[in-house]
Design a protein around this motif. Structure first.
Motif, PDB file in Angstrom:
ATOM      1  N   LEU A  90      -2.515  -2.476  18.178  1.00 40.97           N
ATOM      2  CA  LEU A  90      -3.827  -2.345  18.036  1.00 40.97           C
ATOM      3  C   LEU A  90      -4.155  -1.003  17.919  1.00 40.97           C
ATOM      4  O   LEU A  90      -5.277  -0.541  17.312  1.00 40.97           O
ATOM      5  CB  LEU A  90      -4.741  -2.992  19.064  1.00 40.97           C
ATOM      6  N   GLY A  91      -3.354  -0.054  18.375  1.00 39.82           N
ATOM      7  CA  GLY A  91      -3.710   1.309  18.555  1.00 39.82           C
ATOM      8  C   GLY A  91      -5.002   1.723  19.368  1.00 39.82           C
ATOM      9  O   GLY A  91      -5.500   2.676  19.055  1.00 39.82           O
ATOM     10  N   VAL A  92      -5.199   0.925  20.417  1.00 40.67           N
ATOM     11  CA  VAL A  92      -6.256   1.303  21.168  1.00 40.67           C
ATOM     12  C   VAL A  92      -5.785   1.535  22.867  1.00 40.67           C
ATOM     13  O   VAL A  92      -4.709   1.011  23.241  1.00 40.67           O
ATOM     14  CB  VAL A  92      -7.394  -0.176  21.333  1.00 40.67           C
ATOM     15  N   ASP A  93      -6.706   1.940  23.423  1.00 42.48           N
ATOM     16  CA  ASP A  93      -6.363   2.508  24.877  1.00 42.48           C
ATOM     17  C   ASP A  93      -6.558   1.162  25.982  1.00 42.48           C
ATOM     18  O   ASP A  93      -6.127   1.160  26.832  1.00 42.48           O
ATOM     19  CB  ASP A  93      -6.997   3.613  25.367  1.00 42.48           C
ATOM     20  N   ARG A  94      -7.449   0.361  25.528  1.00 44.27           N
ATOM     21  CA  ARG A  94      -7.756  -0.896  26.359  1.00 44.27           C
ATOM     22  C   ARG A  94      -8.224  -1.890  25.290  1.00 44.27           C
ATOM     23  O   ARG A  94      -8.966  -1.461  24.309  1.00 44.27           O
ATOM     24  CB  ARG A  94      -8.552  -0.436  27.491  1.00 44.27           C
ATOM     25  N   ILE A  95      -8.124  -3.215  25.972  1.00 44.84           N
ATOM     26  CA  ILE A  95      -8.480  -4.417  25.078  1.00 44.84           C
ATOM     27  C   ILE A  95      -9.934  -4.745  25.719  1.00 44.84           C
ATOM     28  O   ILE A  95     -10.069  -4.619  26.803  1.00 44.84           O
ATOM     29  CB  ILE A  95      -7.657  -5.521  25.331  1.00 44.84           C
ATOM     30  N   ASP A  96     -10.863  -4.880  24.696  1.00 47.74           N
ATOM     31  CA  ASP A  96     -12.285  -5.337  25.250  1.00 47.74           C
ATOM     32  C   ASP A  96     -12.215  -6.862  25.977  1.00 47.74           C
ATOM     33  O   ASP A  96     -12.670  -6.846  26.925  1.00 47.74           O
ATOM     34  CB  ASP A  96     -13.055  -5.336  24.056  1.00 47.74           C
ATOM     35  N   LEU A  97     -11.611  -7.502  25.226  1.00 44.68           N
ATOM     36  CA  LEU A  97     -11.572  -9.095  25.939  1.00 44.68           C
ATOM     37  C   LEU A  97     -10.266  -9.680  25.581  1.00 44.68           C
ATOM     38  O   LEU A  97      -9.754  -9.698  24.653  1.00 44.68           O
ATOM     39  CB  LEU A  97     -12.625 -10.113  25.190  1.00 44.68           C
ATOM     40  N   TRP A  98      -9.328 -10.108  26.938  1.00 48.49           N
ATOM     41  CA  TRP A  98      -8.031 -10.719  26.683  1.00 48.49           C
ATOM     42  C   TRP A  98      -8.126 -12.149  27.244  1.00 48.49           C
ATOM     43  O   TRP A  98      -8.578 -12.299  28.223  1.00 48.49           O
ATOM     44  CB  TRP A  98      -7.234  -9.916  27.528  1.00 48.49           C
ATOM     45  N   LEU A  99      -7.520 -13.018  26.477  1.00 50.45           N
ATOM     46  CA  LEU A  99      -7.856 -14.290  26.652  1.00 50.45           C
ATOM     47  C   LEU A  99      -6.287 -14.844  26.775  1.00 50.45           C
ATOM     48  O   LEU A  99      -5.669 -14.760  26.179  1.00 50.45           O
ATOM     49  CB  LEU A  99      -8.637 -15.074  25.450  1.00 50.45           C
ATOM     50  N   ILE A 100      -6.332 -16.026  27.883  1.00 49.75           N
ATOM     51  CA  ILE A 100      -5.078 -17.001  27.813  1.00 49.75           C
ATOM     52  C   ILE A 100      -5.469 -17.685  26.490  1.00 49.75           C
ATOM     53  O   ILE A 100      -6.365 -18.746  26.482  1.00 49.75           O
ATOM     54  CB  ILE A 100      -5.121 -17.665  29.152  1.00 49.75           C
ATOM     55  N   HIS A 101      -4.663 -17.950  25.397  1.00 47.77           N
ATOM     56  CA  HIS A 101      -5.015 -18.688  24.470  1.00 47.77           C
ATOM     57  C   HIS A 101      -5.156 -20.276  24.495  1.00 47.77           C
ATOM     58  O   HIS A 101      -6.115 -20.703  23.970  1.00 47.77           O
ATOM     59  CB  HIS A 101      -3.890 -18.290  23.421  1.00 47.77           C
TER      60      HIS A 101
END
Length: 252
Positions: A90-101
């Motif tokens: 994603l080319g980002v420093d952190r994810i805004d929201l990470w989910l268990i799918h």
């Protein structure tokens, strides 16, 4: 764009772009087009296989969007490596929201939930949540860690409307995010057509505005620019209490 608070200091846009099935150059163009139109919530997942395309669109747009991705249940036990791969793609420093799918086979996935909370505490993600979880499965996570998911992403639409289910998640402090908001309801339903005619808008806008009226985040998927524009316009559509009640009555 209206936002909803999902965690301390973390506000999530209430209309976003679902990206399942958006791959290759066409997928990248679809995401970039949505960003250009004003979308600020982009939903992807490791299972979608398109984090690279989403990342490329984010970079070319120059937009700092709210990005959601998800952990596959089969990746339980590999959470740090999977998160690192998502961050790179994603080319980002952190994810805004990470989910268990999905719930992990054999239970609610408490070890994965603990790993995700650790990633949040390390600053690699801003908020963590789940997808396709029942209230009882959410309770298992709370019982084990004392922390509820910020979000539960589930299928939602007028045809699935359940006040008791919304109340169950609200009582646990869990924000509901609805996926496939347009695919799971007959868009020619008389109640929807009547509300759409009264406002002079497409039925799809009415459905998305109804989600927002219930504080449910909506992430319709579309690669068509005109439909993306129409879906986003639902943020400005205000439904009356009678109109909301008429749409609620479509549910089971």
């Amino acid at each position: 764009m209206r936002e909803i608070q999902i965690a301390p200091g973390v506000a999530m846009p209430m209309i976003g772009l679902g990206t399942a099935g958006l791959h290759g150059s066409g997928g990248e163009r679809a995401v970039r087009g949505a960003l250009d139109l004003g979308y600020r919530l982009i939903d992807t997942a490791t299972a979608y296989g398109n984090e690279q395309e989403v990342g490329a669109a984010l970079r070319s747009s120059g937009v700092r969007a709210f990005v959601t991705t998800k952990l596959r249940p089969e990746d339980a036990g590999r959470e740090p490596a999977v998160l690192a791969a998502s961050l790179r793609a994603l080319g980002v420093d952190r994810i805004d929201l990470w989910l268990i799918h999905w719930p992990v086979a054999g239970g609610a996935g408490v070890p994965s939930w603990q790993a995700m909370l650790a990633a949040r505490d390390e600053g690699l993600v801003r908020a963590v949540g789940v997808s396709n979880y029942s209230p009882s499965q959410v309770d298992s996570l709370i019982a084990a860690t004392g922390e509820a998911p910020a979000v539960n992403q589930i299928p939602w639409s007028p045809a699935l409307h359940s006040p008791s289910l919304l109340a169950a998640f609200a009582s646990r402090g869990v924000v509901v995010e609805g996926y496939s908001p347009l695919r799971r309801t007959a868009l020619d339903h008389p109640a929807l057509r009547a509300v759409a005619a009264a406002h002079g808008v497409p039925v799809s806008e009415v459905v998305i505005a109804w989600h927002l009226a219930h504080d449910v985040v909506a992430i319709p998927r579309s690669a068509d620019p005109s439909r993306q524009r129409s879906n986003l316009a639902a943020a400005s559509l205000n439904l009356s209490p009678d109109e909301i009640a008429a749409i609620d009555a479509i549910g089971p």
